[in-house]
Scaffold this active site. Sequence first.
Site, PDB file in Angstrom:
ATOM      1  N   SER A 174     -18.671 -26.403 -14.120  1.00 11.97           N
ATOM      2  CA  SER A 174     -19.373 -27.056 -15.223  1.00 11.97           C
ATOM      3  C   SER A 174     -20.126 -28.315 -14.817  1.00 11.97           C
ATOM      4  O   SER A 174     -21.042 -28.740 -15.526  1.00 11.97           O
ATOM      5  CB  SER A 174     -18.381 -27.414 -16.340  1.00 11.97           C
ATOM      6  OG  SER A 174     -17.347 -28.247 -15.837  1.00 11.97           O
TER       7      SER A 174
ATOM      8  N   ASP B  53     -17.203 -36.650 -21.855  1.00  5.50           N
ATOM      9  CA  ASP B  53     -16.060 -36.145 -22.595  1.00  5.50           C
ATOM     10  C   ASP B  53     -14.814 -36.427 -21.760  1.00  5.50           C
ATOM     11  O   ASP B  53     -14.832 -37.306 -20.896  1.00  5.50           O
ATOM     12  CB  ASP B  53     -16.227 -34.655 -22.958  1.00  5.50           C
ATOM     13  CG  ASP B  53     -16.479 -33.772 -21.739  1.00  5.50           C
ATOM     14  OD1 ASP B  53     -16.048 -34.140 -20.629  1.00  5.50           O
ATOM     15  OD2 ASP B  53     -17.092 -32.688 -21.892  1.00  5.50           O
TER      16      ASP B  53
ATOM     17  N   HIS C 220     -15.966 -34.601 -18.038  1.00  4.64           N
ATOM     18  CA  HIS C 220     -17.279 -34.632 -17.396  1.00  4.64           C
ATOM     19  C   HIS C 220     -17.939 -36.008 -17.446  1.00  4.64           C
ATOM     20  O   HIS C 220     -17.904 -36.676 -18.475  1.00  4.64           O
ATOM     21  CB  HIS C 220     -18.202 -33.610 -18.069  1.00  4.64           C
ATOM     22  CG  HIS C 220     -17.644 -32.228 -18.041  1.00  4.64           C
ATOM     23  ND1 HIS C 220     -16.967 -31.679 -19.112  1.00  4.64           N
ATOM     24  CD2 HIS C 220     -17.649 -31.287 -17.062  1.00  4.64           C
ATOM     25  CE1 HIS C 220     -16.582 -30.451 -18.796  1.00  4.64           C
ATOM     26  NE2 HIS C 220     -16.974 -30.192 -17.562  1.00  4.64           N
TER      27      HIS C 220
END
Length: 352
Positions: free
Chosen positions: A37, A328, A331
């Site tokens: 991600s 978040d 990340h």
Amino acid sequence: MATILLSILLVYLSATICMCNAATPTKFPAIFIFGDSTVDTGNNNHIMTSLQANYPPYGVDFPNHLATGRFSDGKLVPDLLASHFGIKQLVPPFLDPLLSDEDVQTGVSFASAGSGFDDLTTAMNGAIPVLKQPEMLKQYSARLKGLVGEEEASKIINGSLILISAASNDFIFNFYDIPTRRSQYNISGYQDFLQQKIQHLIKEIYDLGGRIIGVAGLAPIGCTPIQRSLKFKTPADKTCVDNQNMDALNYNSKLKKLLPELLASLPGSKIFYGNLYDPLIDIMTRPQKYGFEQTMKGCCATGLLGLGPFCSPLGSTCPDASKFVFWDSIHPTQSTYQVIAESIIETINSIL
């Protein structure tokens, strides 16, 4: 005669100015990304998985405030590298059905959020395992050959910047938070298991034409808000999870030893280590140097455990993500990615 000489001089000066203003040739014709991600620019939008970020407030600082599937408030390291090296401004996901021929010629991301080197990492979340991502490179190569011919396609892939960034999910999903691999391996053995997978991946990318390959090490996993929260650390507690950070350092030491061995065994390759750990630790210990104010929690939702759907349009978001290290609970923000990108750029310039 004077008029003729003046005209010649003006033509010469004009040509010189044009040469000076011409775009500097890029160091790389294209960029290719493999991983999770942190480098997925939107592939998960196009597969069956809940691990998606194609809704607000993701993308709040992206051009036109678009939520593209990037797990951040803005751009990721692939975008920042592509822009710096004059390749293009944004790196599109390979699975985008609207992927243009122009973008095909300058590179894509094959990364998938939630992925890892261990296939077990994606067993429940539907992400594309990192070792399956070269299959997309094969499909990409076929399309590229159709556009520019086999010889030019080979030149593009040979000369491209290739970045691999994964492994955090392997440790988080399989060892720390869900200890599925602990019955088979101790931490050192699991590190070795993952690095065998990395060897296989690099050799496969090499066989498909890749030559300039950067492999990112682990970031300080124990400093992420989610890992701190799971160890019952509050934002007031400024410490990280030390054993997880030590594991990351040991993993990185092994990787730094492995990559030169691979370099020696793959003729014509340039394989380098991407240091994520040191830039992030420096940010965490000296945030004021970089303009950060909050290091212990993310900008969206509670910033402690939430990501993905927990960062929803209905949730709260900090007013200025550039002051936060994390977007978040896992990340980084675009501002943090910028610091990391600058470190990788420095490494690339030192070896090429």
